[in-house]
Motif scaffolding. Structure first.
Motif, PDB file in Angstrom:
ATOM      1  N   UNK A 207       0.788  -1.209   0.046  1.00  8.68           N
ATOM      2  CA  UNK A 207      -0.070   0.049   0.046  1.00  8.68           C
ATOM      3  C   UNK A 207       0.780   1.238  -0.013  1.00  8.68           C
ATOM      4  N   UNK A 208       2.152   0.924   0.364  1.00  7.20           N
ATOM      5  CA  UNK A 208       3.208   2.256   0.404  1.00  7.20           C
ATOM      6  C   UNK A 208       3.565   2.370  -0.973  1.00  7.20           C
ATOM      7  N   UNK A 209       3.153   3.528  -1.760  1.00 11.63           N
ATOM      8  CA  UNK A 209       3.575   3.956  -2.956  1.00 11.63           C
ATOM      9  C   UNK A 209       4.990   3.797  -3.050  1.00 11.63           C
ATOM     10  N   UNK A 210       5.737   3.497  -3.868  1.00 11.52           N
ATOM     11  CA  UNK A 210       7.209   3.531  -4.052  1.00 11.52           C
ATOM     12  C   UNK A 210       7.553   3.923  -5.693  1.00 11.52           C
ATOM     13  N   UNK A 211       8.278   5.093  -5.928  1.00  9.75           N
ATOM     14  CA  UNK A 211       8.500   5.331  -7.328  1.00  9.75           C
ATOM     15  C   UNK A 211       9.781   5.821  -7.734  1.00  9.75           C
ATOM     16  N   UNK A 212      10.090   5.570  -9.079  1.00 11.20           N
ATOM     17  CA  UNK A 212      11.046   6.495  -9.570  1.00 11.20           C
ATOM     18  C   UNK A 212      10.657   7.786 -10.016  1.00 11.20           C
ATOM     19  N   UNK A 213      11.657   8.587  -9.970  1.00 14.90           N
ATOM     20  CA  UNK A 213      11.457  10.115 -10.140  1.00 14.90           C
ATOM     21  C   UNK A 213      12.530  10.583 -11.180  1.00 14.90           C
ATOM     22  N   UNK A 214      11.890  11.393 -11.913  1.00 14.84           N
ATOM     23  CA  UNK A 214      13.130  11.949 -13.294  1.00 14.84           C
ATOM     24  C   UNK A 214      13.074  13.330 -13.263  1.00 14.84           C
ATOM     25  N   UNK A 215      14.038  13.895 -13.318  1.00 10.83           N
ATOM     26  CA  UNK A 215      14.262  15.211 -13.630  1.00 10.83           C
ATOM     27  C   UNK A 215      15.261  15.583 -14.771  1.00 10.83           C
TER      28      UNK A 215
END
Length: 380
Positions: A207-215
């Motif tokens: 339930x804990x969303x875990x993500x990749x982030x791009x800049x």
């Protein structure tokens, strides 16, 4: 065992937290787990209930409670319910201290007020595909261009990465300055050049969303610098002891909960004409777990007292973090074994705990990193 840390006011707050969990989290836990995402509205409800942002001063909409024991109570009750998907510990124990310690007045008005109201959720982006435990190897860069910072890079394993309205990003702002070349910069949702990647598919804590982030040429105002330019790495280190202690607190509370349910199961479950807990091997296993949990609880409570008198050290917290998370993993594994085949069924809490516990010896600093920190402090 009897604990002397808490006053009647603390226990009243614990009851408030339990009520919030039973009212707002428990009815939705299964839905959130299946979806891999909690409802964002839970943070507004948490703020209204007083279990989010309570450390924020009253002038910014919080309760002005500067007492780590209140953080402990929220962490313990979430762990006992198995509510790791709701990022209250992230917001109360990690984000709030950064914003309280490092913001200027304008930033407090922008960000602290919304955190206290549950109107702005946060993430902190440190790890990268090639830099996890070795944060000094982070490559995400930011350079100044007039009144803006321009950020380029990638982050991964970011808790609350999908739901966050703002992200504290560790950036290399001076490639020649080593540890003194990092800064913390806030990137808000909707900023051009900021994109969220996959919601990562995990073993547990689903339930804990875990993500990749791009800049990619992501431009933010110069005023989004958090703290002092070039001090980002040190800002992270300043808060790590209490962050790691919070992980230990949750580990012990989670282990105690599964242990208690397993004790009852071992008394009720009959095999070969007697309760399974009465077999000598099982009785010894239960006795060992009870002893180890009591000893760990005493140590962790002593460290909570050190937070209160501002004497907690990084080594203290490292010891608690590695020992308690390894113990949590061990207890859950042994409790599942005592359940036999039923322990492998997800309808039993021990099975879900078995999935969720595995990350605990990795996040916040691996067991190996904790031992290395302790050993170096001893001169080795």
């Amino acid at each position: 065992m009897t604990r002397t840390l808490f006053t009647p006011d603390h226990e009243e707050f614990r009851s408030l937290v339990k009520g919030f969990i039973s009212r707002e989290i428990a009815p939705n836990s299964e839905k959130w787990n299946e979806r891999g995402l909690v409802d964002k509205a839970v943070y507004k409800a948490a703020a209204e209930a007083g279990v989010l942002g309570f450390s924020v001063p009253t002038e910014y909409g919080g309760l002005g409670i500067d007492d780590f024991r209140y953080n402990v109570l929220v962490t313990e009750e979430l762990a006992r319910h198995g509510s790791g998907g709701v990022a209250l510990t992230l917001l109360n124990d990690i984000i709030a201290p950064y914003l309280l310690r490092l913001t200027d007045e304008a930033q407090r008005q922008r960000w602290l007020t919304k955190l206290a109201a549950g109107e702005m959720t946060w993430a902190i982006a440190m790890s990268e595909p090639a830099a996890g435990s070795d944060l000094a190897g982070a490559r995400t860069s930011a350079h100044r261009d007039g009144d803006e910072w321009v950020i380029n890079g990638q982050k991964t394993f970011i808790s609350n990465g999908i739901l966050s309205d703002a992200v504290v990003v560790l950036c290399r702002t001076d490639p020649e300055a080593g540890h003194k070349g990092f800064s913390l910069i806030v990137v808000e949702d909707g900023t051009p050049g900021f994109e969220r990647g996959r919601k990562l598919d995990k073993i547990g804590l689903r339930a804990q969303d875990t993500a990749e982030l791009f800049f990619s040429d992501c431009r933010v105002p110069a005023s989004n610098l958090l703290g002092t330019e070039g001090r980002g790495f040190y800002h992270l280190m300043e808060n790590l002891p209490s962050e790691r202690l919070a992980i230990a607190v949750g580990a012990i509370a989670g282990a105690e909960t599964i242990f208690d349910t397993t004790k009852k199961y071992a008394k009720d479950r009959v095999a070969f004409g007697q309760s399974i807990g009465s077999f000598q091997h099982n009785r010894f296993t239960i006795a060992e777990m009870s002893t180890e949990l009591d000893i760990a609880r005493i140590y962790v409570d002593s460290l909570i007292e050190r937070v209160l008198d501002d004497t907690l050290t990084a080594v203290d917290a490292a010891k608690a973090k590695w020992w308690c998370t390894e113990l949590h993993k061990k207890v859950v594994d042994q409790c599942l074994q005592l359940h036999g085949g039923y322990g492998y069924m997800l309808e039993y809490p021990v099975a879900r705990a078995y999935q969720d516990v595995r990350i605990s010896t990795i996040l916040g600093g691996t067991t190996e990193i904790m031992k290395d920190l302790i050993g170096r402090d001893m001169g080795f």
